[in-house]
Design a protein around this motif. Structure first.
Motif, PDB file in Angstrom:
ATOM      1  N   GLU A   1       3.919  14.471 -19.328  1.00  0.00           N
ATOM      2  CA  GLU A   1       5.092  14.083 -20.140  1.00  0.00           C
ATOM      3  C   GLU A   1       4.944  13.227 -21.175  1.00  0.00           C
ATOM      4  N   ILE A   2       3.887  12.618 -21.210  1.00  0.00           N
ATOM      5  CA  ILE A   2       3.530  11.524 -22.357  1.00  0.00           C
ATOM      6  C   ILE A   2       2.622  12.512 -23.390  1.00  0.00           C
ATOM      7  N   LYS A   3       1.916  13.585 -22.767  1.00  0.00           N
ATOM      8  CA  LYS A   3       1.214  14.355 -23.768  1.00  0.00           C
ATOM      9  C   LYS A   3       2.247  15.314 -24.545  1.00  0.00           C
ATOM     10  N   VAL A   4       2.946  15.611 -23.624  1.00  0.00           N
ATOM     11  CA  VAL A   4       4.250  16.564 -24.723  1.00  0.00           C
ATOM     12  C   VAL A   4       4.925  15.618 -25.644  1.00  0.00           C
ATOM     13  N   LYS A   5       5.490  14.320 -25.235  1.00  0.00           N
ATOM     14  CA  LYS A   5       6.124  13.371 -25.877  1.00  0.00           C
ATOM     15  C   LYS A   5       5.520  13.137 -27.323  1.00  0.00           C
ATOM     16  N   TYR A   6       4.172  12.944 -27.307  1.00  0.00           N
ATOM     17  CA  TYR A   6       3.553  12.393 -28.593  1.00  0.00           C
ATOM     18  C   TYR A   6       2.488  13.583 -28.966  1.00  0.00           C
ATOM     19  N   GLY A   7       2.524  14.712 -28.467  1.00  0.00           N
ATOM     20  CA  GLY A   7       1.811  15.628 -29.070  1.00  0.00           C
ATOM     21  C   GLY A   7       0.399  15.553 -28.981  1.00  0.00           C
ATOM     22  N   ARG A   8      -0.303  14.647 -28.292  1.00  0.00           N
ATOM     23  CA  ARG A   8      -1.848  14.328 -28.173  1.00  0.00           C
ATOM     24  C   ARG A   8      -2.250  13.999 -26.825  1.00  0.00           C
ATOM     25  N   ASP A   9      -3.515  14.054 -26.789  1.00  0.00           N
ATOM     26  CA  ASP A   9      -4.050  13.970 -25.247  1.00  0.00           C
ATOM     27  C   ASP A   9      -5.475  13.409 -25.502  1.00  0.00           C
ATOM     28  N   PRO A  10      -5.603  12.276 -25.918  1.00  0.00           N
ATOM     29  CA  PRO A  10      -7.161  11.992 -26.006  1.00  0.00           C
ATOM     30  C   PRO A  10      -7.830  11.996 -24.889  1.00  0.00           C
ATOM     31  N   CYS A  11      -8.935  12.644 -25.014  1.00  0.00           N
ATOM     32  CA  CYS A  11     -10.146  12.703 -24.129  1.00  0.00           C
ATOM     33  C   CYS A  11      -9.625  13.589 -22.968  1.00  0.00           C
ATOM     34  N   GLN A  12      -8.707  14.200 -23.023  1.00  0.00           N
ATOM     35  CA  GLN A  12      -7.931  15.019 -22.051  1.00  0.00           C
ATOM     36  C   GLN A  12      -7.758  14.055 -20.819  1.00  0.00           C
TER      37      GLN A  12
ATOM     38  N   SER B   1       0.755  -1.145  -0.043  1.00  0.00           N
ATOM     39  CA  SER B   1       0.113  -0.150   0.223  1.00  0.00           C
ATOM     40  C   SER B   1       0.886   1.298   0.024  1.00  0.00           C
ATOM     41  N   LYS B   2       2.024   1.365   0.665  1.00  0.00           N
ATOM     42  CA  LYS B   2       2.895   2.300   0.892  1.00  0.00           C
ATOM     43  C   LYS B   2       3.493   2.567  -0.526  1.00  0.00           C
ATOM     44  N   GLU B   3       4.028   1.390  -1.318  1.00  0.00           N
ATOM     45  CA  GLU B   3       4.678   1.733  -2.690  1.00  0.00           C
ATOM     46  C   GLU B   3       3.578   2.055  -3.558  1.00  0.00           C
ATOM     47  N   LEU B   4       2.280   1.817  -3.676  1.00  0.00           N
ATOM     48  CA  LEU B   4       1.332   1.849  -4.507  1.00  0.00           C
ATOM     49  C   LEU B   4       1.005   3.678  -4.377  1.00  0.00           C
ATOM     50  N   LEU B   5       0.923   3.966  -2.958  1.00  0.00           N
ATOM     51  CA  LEU B   5       0.694   5.396  -2.840  1.00  0.00           C
ATOM     52  C   LEU B   5       1.753   6.368  -3.440  1.00  0.00           C
ATOM     53  N   ARG B   6       2.969   5.861  -3.257  1.00  0.00           N
ATOM     54  CA  ARG B   6       4.007   6.568  -3.666  1.00  0.00           C
ATOM     55  C   ARG B   6       3.880   6.744  -4.976  1.00  0.00           C
ATOM     56  N   ASN B   7       3.509   5.670  -5.906  1.00  0.00           N
ATOM     57  CA  ASN B   7       3.464   5.589  -7.207  1.00  0.00           C
ATOM     58  C   ASN B   7       2.392   6.481  -7.934  1.00  0.00           C
ATOM     59  N   GLN B   8       1.214   6.443  -7.143  1.00  0.00           N
ATOM     60  CA  GLN B   8       0.290   7.129  -7.587  1.00  0.00           C
ATOM     61  C   GLN B   8       0.599   8.658  -7.597  1.00  0.00           C
ATOM     62  N   ARG B   9       1.387   9.141  -6.823  1.00  0.00           N
ATOM     63  CA  ARG B   9       1.869  10.439  -6.502  1.00  0.00           C
ATOM     64  C   ARG B   9       2.739  11.035  -7.990  1.00  0.00           C
ATOM     65  N   LEU B  10       2.938  10.037  -8.717  1.00  0.00           N
ATOM     66  CA  LEU B  10       3.834  10.356  -9.891  1.00  0.00           C
ATOM     67  C   LEU B  10       3.270  10.428 -11.133  1.00  0.00           C
ATOM     68  N   VAL B  11       1.916   9.763 -10.936  1.00  0.00           N
ATOM     69  CA  VAL B  11       1.156   9.721 -12.245  1.00  0.00           C
ATOM     70  C   VAL B  11       0.766  10.977 -13.090  1.00  0.00           C
ATOM     71  N   PRO B  12       0.332  12.112 -12.445  1.00  0.00           N
ATOM     72  CA  PRO B  12       0.105  13.358 -13.072  1.00  0.00           C
ATOM     73  C   PRO B  12       1.186  13.905 -13.816  1.00  0.00           C
ATOM     74  N   GLN B  13       2.520  13.953 -13.170  1.00  0.00           N
ATOM     75  CA  GLN B  13       3.513  14.247 -13.945  1.00  0.00           C
ATOM     76  C   GLN B  13       4.108  13.444 -15.094  1.00  0.00           C
ATOM     77  N   PHE B  14       3.921  12.076 -14.862  1.00  0.00           N
ATOM     78  CA  PHE B  14       4.132  11.175 -16.019  1.00  0.00           C
ATOM     79  C   PHE B  14       3.248  11.379 -17.137  1.00  0.00           C
ATOM     80  N   ALA B  15       1.816  11.729 -16.867  1.00  0.00           N
ATOM     81  CA  ALA B  15       0.881  11.731 -18.080  1.00  0.00           C
ATOM     82  C   ALA B  15       1.040  12.997 -18.744  1.00  0.00           C
TER      83      ALA B  15
END
Length: 415
Positions: free
Chosen positions: A365-376, A349-363
């Motif tokens: 970066e993926i938006k910028v990398k591919y130049g698209r963001d389906p369904c926002q 649960s602790k590791e999951l919580l840590r990874n959840q906090r990283l998702v917004p920045q990851f998403a």
């Protein structure tokens, strides 16, 4: 007159005077490469079996496995029904390197067919460099009894975070074939599936360089799993009907397989050999299928370490990158044992919580990398709480857009 004592043919006798029997070489930790962030040391292809060169050049599919010492015993079962090349990454902190080496020597003698198809890669934390201890000359391993590595488990390493994404990437990078199949070592492939998929990839898979072929995943209760593992779809559905098998994680994380619509898959008639049953119509961030994909596909993001969101985030990138998702009609994966609600360990649960906090920045970066963001999707992943991510889905019908650099090149060529 003295007689030479008779040796039991089921027992492997080791002697340190024969270093050629060692599977993993006795290297100094400094001879391993540092990871980019200097947290781990890594070496690829510390071992390659006799059949590896031929298999890796003649097959379309490579199996990429990863394991710690605690789970390595399952290697012998998971590889029993896979005849192609197998790329295996091992996590070997401290003395585990030597202990795993002992297990591999046992496997080489007692299960030579498995070892011939393997290529082995190793990773360990810099803070726990591997140590190589001599194997006692009187060490004996009985081939009729599985070698139990778990009895060597050390308390000092229980709190180590297992670098799941890195281990999967290390195994995937070792695959030289056009396609890679990555799953966990506690899963099983039914008989004949590897040969059927090999034929499918050779005849149809290569026609679609950006196709992902999703494999249905089920879990079978412990007693059934070890005594009567389903060999085909008919036997699997019989076990589902008798409640001895069910959709993977259906009781603990139903969103993980939801977009596969396996209730629909179960109603399809059994065919001879795998083919595409249907394409996915929607994408959901919490979806974490197991699939066969081109070896050149985006790898796992290594900032996600330990438990949770490793598969989700890789599949999210595949979605944004415009890959096509096909579910195969025949063939499946089996997880050994039912997943039971409430059995998750606190450290997970602790590791999951840590990874959840990283998702917004990851998403983002993926938006910028591919130049698209389906369904926002990146906006929703930033503004929704993790408990609501299961409510975010997106139709898979938007054509992938070229990234900014390619768009500029095209514009310049036209003008």
């Amino acid at each position: 007159m003295s007689r030479t004592p008779q040796r039991d043919p089921n027992v492997v006798y080791y002697n340190t005077s024969h270093p050629e029997r060692s599977i993993l070489p006795r290297l100094d930790p400094a001879q391993f490469l540092s990871s980019f962030d200097r947290i781990y040391r890594v070496r690829s292809f510390l071992y390659s079996g006799k059949n590896w060169p031929n298999l890796s050049s003649s097959h379309n599919l490579c199996l990429a496995l990863h394991s710690s010492m605690e789970s390595l015993q399952q290697l012998l079962q998971v590889t029993r029904t896979f005849s192609g090349p197998i790329s295996l990454s091992l996590f070997t902190p401290g003395p585990y390197y030597g202990l795993i080496n002992l297990f591999l020597q046992h496997a080489a003698k007692c299960h030579p067919k498995v070892m011939r198809n393997l290529a082995i890669h190793v990773m360990f934390p810099i803070q726990f460099p591997l140590t190589i201890e001599d194997i006692p000359s009187n060490t004996e391993v009985n081939c009729s009894t599985p070698y139990d590595l778990t009895r060597h488990r050390l308390a000092a390493f229980k709190k180590l975070v297992y670098p799941e994404s890195r281990m999967r990437n290390l195994a995937q990078r070792g695959c030289p074939t056009p396609f890679t199949f990555i799953f966990d070592i506690d899963m099983r492939i039914p008989e004949q599936f590897d040969k059927d998929v090999e034929y499918f990839l050779a005849t149809k898979g290569n026609r679609c360089p950006k196709c992902i072929f999703i494999i249905p995943v089920y879990e079978v209760d412990g007693l059934t799993a070890y005594a009567n593992l389903p060999r085909n779809k008919t036997e699997l559905l019989d076990q589902v009907k008798s409640k001895k098998a069910r959709i993977y994680h259906i009781k603990t994380y139903p969103w993980g397989q939801k977009m596969s619509h396996l209730e629909q898959w179960e109603k399809l008639p059994k065919d001879v050999g795998p083919h595409v049953a249907y394409e996915l119509e929607k994408y959901q961030f919490t979806y974490e299928p197991i699939f066969i994909g081109p070896t050149s596909m985006p790898s796992f993001d290594e900032r996600f370490t330990g438990f949770g969101l490793c598969r989700n985030t890789q599949f999210y990138e595949l979605f944004v990158a415009g890959f096509q998702f096909h579910l195969l009609n025949d063939g499946f994966l089996i997880h050994m044992g039912f997943k039971v609600p409430g059995e998750r360990k606190p450290w997970k649960s602790k590791e999951l919580l840590r990874n959840q906090r990283l998702v917004p920045q990851f998403a983002q970066e993926i938006k910028v990398k591919y130049g698209r963001d389906p369904c926002q999707m990146s906006l929703k992943l930033r503004t929704y709480r993790p408990s609501k991510w299961k409510d975010i889905d997106c139709p898979i019908n938007e054509k992938p857009l070229e990234n900014n650099v390619q768009s500029m090149i095209n514009f310049m060529n036209v003008t």
